[in-house]
Enzyme design. Structure first.
Site, mmCIF file in Angstrom:
data_model
loop_
_atom_site.group_PDB
_atom_site.id
_atom_site.type_symbol
_atom_site.label_atom_id
_atom_site.label_comp_id
_atom_site.label_asym_id
_atom_site.label_seq_id
_atom_site.Cartn_x
_atom_site.Cartn_y
_atom_site.Cartn_z
ATOM 1 N N PRO A 130 -7.737 3.869 -8.730
ATOM 2 C CA PRO A 130 -8.273 4.648 -7.567
ATOM 3 C C PRO A 130 -9.246 3.976 -6.743
ATOM 4 C CG PRO A 130 -8.185 5.880 -9.591
ATOM 5 C CD PRO A 130 -7.634 4.475 -9.847
ATOM 6 N N SER A 134 -4.962 -2.488 -3.327
ATOM 7 C CA SER A 134 -4.429 -3.952 -3.703
ATOM 8 C C SER A 134 -5.473 -5.032 -3.918
ATOM 9 C CB SER A 134 -4.120 -4.428 -1.912
ATOM 10 O OG SER A 134 -2.993 -3.507 -1.472
ATOM 11 N N THR A 160 4.297 4.340 -10.331
ATOM 12 C CA THR A 160 5.847 4.722 -10.558
ATOM 13 C C THR A 160 6.283 4.670 -11.900
ATOM 14 O OG1 THR A 160 6.321 3.658 -8.484
ATOM 15 C CG2 THR A 160 8.126 4.359 -9.562
ATOM 16 N N GLU A 243 8.421 -8.854 -6.715
ATOM 17 C CA GLU A 243 8.037 -7.396 -6.421
ATOM 18 C C GLU A 243 8.389 -7.448 -4.930
ATOM 19 O OE1 GLU A 243 4.910 -3.865 -6.508
ATOM 20 O OE2 GLU A 243 4.552 -5.540 -7.692
ATOM 21 N N GLY A 340 18.500 12.929 17.776
ATOM 22 C CA GLY A 340 18.052 14.156 18.589
ATOM 23 C C GLY A 340 17.690 15.260 17.640
ATOM 24 N N GLU A 368 -1.683 -5.284 5.433
ATOM 25 C CA GLU A 368 -2.967 -5.759 5.862
ATOM 26 C C GLU A 368 -3.310 -7.104 4.843
ATOM 27 O OE1 GLU A 368 -2.462 -2.330 7.916
ATOM 28 O OE2 GLU A 368 -2.277 -2.742 5.884
#
Length: 389
Positions: A130, A134, A160, A243, A340, A368
């Site tokens: 949390p 990264s 995941t 990964e 559209g 980043e």
């Protein structure tokens, strides 16, 4: 088919996988997207077909095939209108299981890798936190050794398969004062006392389960340490190359899918008395995106070929993810626009694809962060070396 990398055997595998996905997966996708739960039976069907064992040793039930079978597996999973389902499958097979195979001892491989390949056990890799994201080296989860056990405390997020999973591969600090040299990797069953998982509500990837997980004085056997204590960071970094390539392949595949779908749509849709595929503005925009996606695909395949030979392609994999995820997002944005109002409707694939694709520049290291890594490698001449077990 790109004959440089794909043989007739590869193409036969692709056709077989397409058929399997259409018959066994596609009929359930809408239900799984709505409920956010992928039923267990499909994991076992994937296991029975050998799809979880493509890159793993035959000794543990795998097929020990080259990485271009994995490329096909990833590409076709992006073409069934649920990147969330795809994520659940590849996160199990190429995140959690990669560590089982690389750092797990023989007991772990027998008890976890074999049933994982068979689809009877589901795994999740727990790294992000949390307060860390990264920043892997800044993780706070810790593991303290007491006798023949480790006591784990902390939390992980954006995991995941965090709720589905039968086991977790956890990164935790065994020597916090050593920074990234004090991180170790552990295996734990999800049923242990002190573990709780909360499902997160996401913009996309609705079929997959993404969780925040808490570890409150969780006791695990000392033998569940994977590899050497303190080597967790290089283990993680080593597998990040795979990964990131997975994320890059996913990106070029969904970009290609969006373009193919849009071309078909434009060939049927009429406006002002002619097919909209004849309008120059749309044609030129589409071919620009197709060119960008093709460039990414060629680069990604070249990086996979090198990785398959055992080369350490951390720079190339980082570049691949950075570029491919951006290109996919831009292509899908334009494709949705070309439909559209229909592009904004849930019954068409572009709306979901647009949401699902947005995770590409975030998951597995944000764009980043990837730019910072590449800056160190390209500008500062910093080298990243593979871990030595």
């Amino acid at each position: 088919m790109n004959s440089i990398y794909f043989t007739e055997e590869h193409q036969a595998f692709r056709e077989s996988l397409k058929d399997f996905l259409q018959k066994e997966v596609v009929p359930h996708i809408e239900k799984w997207e709505k409920t956010g739960t992928i039923e267990r039976f499909i994991w076992e069907k994937f296991g029975e077909m050998g799809y979880f064992g493509l890159a793993y040793p035959e000794a543990y039930g795998g097929l020990d095939l080259d990485l271009f079978y994995t490329v096909i597996f990833l590409e076709e999973l992006q073409k069934i209108k649920s990147s969330g389902f795809a994520a659940a499958m590849w996160a199990h097979s190429y995140l959690a299981m990669t560590h089982l195979n690389a750092e797990g001892d023989e007991r772990i491989k027998q008890d976890y890798l074999i049933p994982s390949i068979a689809g009877k056990k589901i795994g999740a890799l727990c790294i992000s936190e949390p307060f860390g994201g990264s920043d892997v080296a800044g993780m706070r989860t810790n593991a303290v050794k007491k006798g023949d056990k480790y006591i784990i405390n902390g939390s992980k997020t954006f995991i995941t398969n965090g709720v589905y999973a039968d086991y977790y591969i956890i990164a935790a600090k065994t020597n916090p004062e050593l920074g990234n040299k004090g991180i170790s990797i552990f295996l734990t069953d999800t049923s242990l006392k002190g573990i709780s998982a909360v499902k997160l509500d996401k913009l996309g990837w609705r079929a997959s389960d993404t969780a925040e997980i808490a570890f409150d004085n969780v006791e695990i056997p000392a033998e569940n340490l994977m590899g050497e204590e303190g080597k967790g960071f290089p283990y993680i970094m080593q597998h990040f190359a795979l990964e990131r390539l997975i994320m890059a392949i996913n990106a070029h595949a969904r970009g290609e899918y969006a373009i193919d779908y849009t071309i078909d749509y434009m060939s049927h849709r009429e406006a002002f008395g002619k097919k909209i595929s004849k309008f120059q503005a749309l044609r030129h925009t589409l071919v620009e995106h197709a060119t960008e996606v093709e460039h990414c695909k060629v680069f990604n395949y070249a990086a996979v070929a090198r990785l398959d030979k055992g080369e350490y392609v951390v720079k190339e994999a980082t570049m691949a993810k950075l570029k491919s995820t951006k290109v996919a997002d831009e292509a899908i944005y334009s494709c949705l626009q070309m439909l559209g109002g229909y592009g904004y409707m849930e019954e068409y694939p572009l709306a979901r694809l647009f949401r699902d694709s947005r995770l590409g520049p975030i998951g597995g290291g944000t764009s980043e962060i990837l730019k910072e890594i590449l800056g160190k490698m390209i500008i500062d001449n910093q080298n990243y070396e593979p871990a030595v077990k």
